[in-house]
Design a protein around this motif. Structure first.
Motif, PDB file in Angstrom:
ATOM      1  N   PRO A 107       0.813  -1.227   0.000  1.00 29.22           N
ATOM      2  CA  PRO A 107       0.000   0.000   0.000  1.00 29.22           C
ATOM      3  C   PRO A 107       0.842   1.271   0.000  1.00 29.22           C
ATOM      4  O   PRO A 107       0.433   2.289  -0.574  1.00 29.22           O
ATOM      5  CB  PRO A 107      -0.827  -0.133   1.281  1.00 29.22           C
ATOM      6  N   ARG A 108       2.009   1.219   0.641  1.00 25.97           N
ATOM      7  CA  ARG A 108       2.853   2.411   0.701  1.00 25.97           C
ATOM      8  C   ARG A 108       3.425   2.725  -0.683  1.00 25.97           C
ATOM      9  O   ARG A 108       3.558   3.886  -1.067  1.00 25.97           O
ATOM     10  CB  ARG A 108       3.973   2.208   1.724  1.00 25.97           C
ATOM     11  N   PHE A 109       3.782   1.691  -1.424  1.00 25.36           N
ATOM     12  CA  PHE A 109       4.293   1.865  -2.784  1.00 25.36           C
ATOM     13  C   PHE A 109       3.221   2.495  -3.665  1.00 25.36           C
ATOM     14  O   PHE A 109       3.476   3.451  -4.418  1.00 25.36           O
ATOM     15  CB  PHE A 109       4.732   0.528  -3.357  1.00 25.36           C
ATOM     16  N   ALA A 110       1.997   1.974  -3.562  1.00 30.30           N
ATOM     17  CA  ALA A 110       0.901   2.499  -4.382  1.00 30.30           C
ATOM     18  C   ALA A 110       0.643   3.971  -4.089  1.00 30.30           C
ATOM     19  O   ALA A 110       0.444   4.777  -5.012  1.00 30.30           O
ATOM     20  CB  ALA A 110      -0.362   1.673  -4.146  1.00 30.30           C
ATOM     21  N   ALA A 111       0.638   4.328  -2.796  1.00 33.95           N
ATOM     22  CA  ALA A 111       0.399   5.720  -2.426  1.00 33.95           C
ATOM     23  C   ALA A 111       1.534   6.616  -2.918  1.00 33.95           C
ATOM     24  O   ALA A 111       1.303   7.752  -3.362  1.00 33.95           O
ATOM     25  CB  ALA A 111       0.242   5.833  -0.914  1.00 33.95           C
ATOM     26  N   TRP A 112       2.764   6.111  -2.840  1.00 37.54           N
ATOM     27  CA  TRP A 112       3.930   6.906  -3.242  1.00 37.54           C
ATOM     28  C   TRP A 112       3.894   7.202  -4.742  1.00 37.54           C
ATOM     29  O   TRP A 112       4.044   8.356  -5.157  1.00 37.54           O
ATOM     30  CB  TRP A 112       5.204   6.151  -2.880  1.00 37.54           C
ATOM     31  N   VAL A 113       3.696   6.168  -5.574  1.00 34.64           N
ATOM     32  CA  VAL A 113       3.724   6.395  -7.024  1.00 34.64           C
ATOM     33  C   VAL A 113       2.497   7.161  -7.502  1.00 34.64           C
ATOM     34  O   VAL A 113       2.540   7.795  -8.563  1.00 34.64           O
ATOM     35  CB  VAL A 113       3.882   5.069  -7.803  1.00 34.64           C
ATOM     36  N   ASP A 114       1.428   7.119  -6.744  1.00 30.12           N
ATOM     37  CA  ASP A 114       0.277   7.954  -7.084  1.00 30.12           C
ATOM     38  C   ASP A 114       0.611   9.434  -6.879  1.00 30.12           C
ATOM     39  O   ASP A 114       0.168  10.296  -7.646  1.00 30.12           O
ATOM     40  CB  ASP A 114      -0.923   7.559  -6.224  1.00 30.12           C
ATOM     41  N   ARG A 115       1.424   9.704  -5.871  1.00 31.88           N
ATOM     42  CA  ARG A 115       1.799  11.084  -5.553  1.00 31.88           C
ATOM     43  C   ARG A 115       3.004  11.546  -6.359  1.00 31.88           C
ATOM     44  O   ARG A 115       3.032  12.687  -6.850  1.00 31.88           O
ATOM     45  CB  ARG A 115       2.103  11.179  -4.058  1.00 31.88           C
TER      46      ARG A 115
END
Length: 359
Positions: free
Chosen positions: A63-71
């Motif tokens: 989940p942290r990876f997904a949030a990071w690349v979304d930002r």
């Protein structure tokens, strides 16, 4: 597990690579940072995932990876970010120097490489924070370069495959040399990821699932009947134990936060004020303001890489119209209702939760 087995065939590059890649094609993990078969890997996503996964589980990183690349979906967007936003987004992933190096490396890629990641191990090693493992992993997975990629999973697989019984960390030279002999020229990235998947799913630290392993017939550890004893690890030394006090100063629904020094442990992160960390409990030494401090009965313990710490929790409250004397320089009053958005490191998030439960 049987005590005796027939001797394995000698491990060889073609035999190991062919068997492992065949297994990988059928059993590869579907991970958000991995390119699908036939697609070109995104170097940014490969690099980011490798850094995030160091000392952190896949379940935590997903989940942290997904949030990071979304930002921040690419090098340019990350390089243009604010330092405090990057550090806050990293909170809870540990080893905060990795976040500082990510940020610094993105800036170098944009400024010196036109936003394109270098392709070779040597060029990658020149970027901030890219050590031998990360440079090899990115070169192999992102660009298909032949590179010897050895993380903890690969280390375990190779030690068992070749029955390397020397103790770590001294055995790492022999393990890397052995890994070099089985690393193929073709599909280097798939081979590296296959070794990682094998170590994660089959060649596990305890109770390895040898009967399901595609390398079983070539594994010297399996033939000897004791693969779970490798790699051999030296006994850990007792870690130092330190003490400190965390201060919770509340005013008008806000809490005082400070910014830790830019270098050193948890450098640059927002945090609750804390006095010095010492060999014995410091009590109420070095509070961030003159106030009526009360020490709670509960405490917070936390483990860092090189030491454990036990922290007392001191709380105080001042009225909205009051300006306490000697408030910590560089402090900010953060709304308690949105404290989760402050990006506190795990230690301070634990302390804040404990204090709020006790209130």
């Amino acid at each position: 597990m049987d005590a005796k087995r027939s001797s394995p065939l000698p491990a060889s590059a073609p035999g190991v690579a062919d068997a492992l890649l065949g297994w990988y094609d059928a059993h590869r993990r579907d991970l958000p940072w991995r390119a699908q078969p036939g697609d070109t890997p995104d170097p940014y996503r490969v690099w980011l995932s490798e850094v995030m996964l160091q000392q952190t589980t896949v379940a935590t990183v997903r989940p942290r990876f997904a949030a990071w690349v979304d930002r921040w979906p690419d090098f340019a967007s990350l390089a243009a970010a604010r330092d405090e936003d990057v550090m806050a987004a990293w909170a809870g992933l540990g080893y905060y120097a990795r976040a500082r190096n990510l940020f610094a490396a993105a800036k170098v890629v944009v400024a010196d490489h036109g936003g394109q990641f270098p392709r070779t191990e040597a060029e990658l090693r020149a970027l901030p924070g890219l050590g031998a493992y990360t440079a090899a992993a990115v070169a192999a997975i992102a660009f298909g370069e032949r590179a010897v990629v050895v993380d903890a999973n690969v280390e375990r697989v190779v030690a068992r495959l070749f029955a390397i019984r020397d103790a770590l960390p001294g055995a790492r030279v022999a393990i890397r040399a052995a890994a070099d002999t089985i690393t193929p020229d073709a599909r280097a990235g798939d081979f590296a990821q296959a070794m990682m998947d094998l170590g994660s799913a089959i060649c596990t630290p305890r109770n390895p699932r040898c009967l399901l392993c595609p390398l079983r017939t070539q594994c010297a550890g399996f033939a000897a009947g004791d693969p779970e004893t490798m790699p051999v690890k030296t006994a850990r030394k007792a870690r130092p134990h330190r003490h400190g006090t965390i201060f919770w100063l509340e005013r008008d629904g806000h809490i005082l936060l400070v910014r830790r020094p830019p270098t050193g442990l948890l450098g640059g992160m927002r945090a609750l004020p804390t006095g010095a960390w010492t060999d014995s409990p410091p009590g109420l030494a070095s509070p961030p303001a003159v106030a009526d401090w009360r020490v709670l009965d509960n405490r917070v313990t936390h483990g860092f890489t090189h030491f454990d710490i036990d922290l007392a929790l001191a709380v105080a409250r001042v009225e909205a119209h009051q300006t306490p004397n000697h408030v910590a320089e560089g402090g900010e009053w953060w709304p308690i209702a949105t404290l989760d958005a402050a990006g506190l490191p795990t230690l301070f998030a634990k302390a804040a939760a404990a204090i709020r439960r006790a209130s």
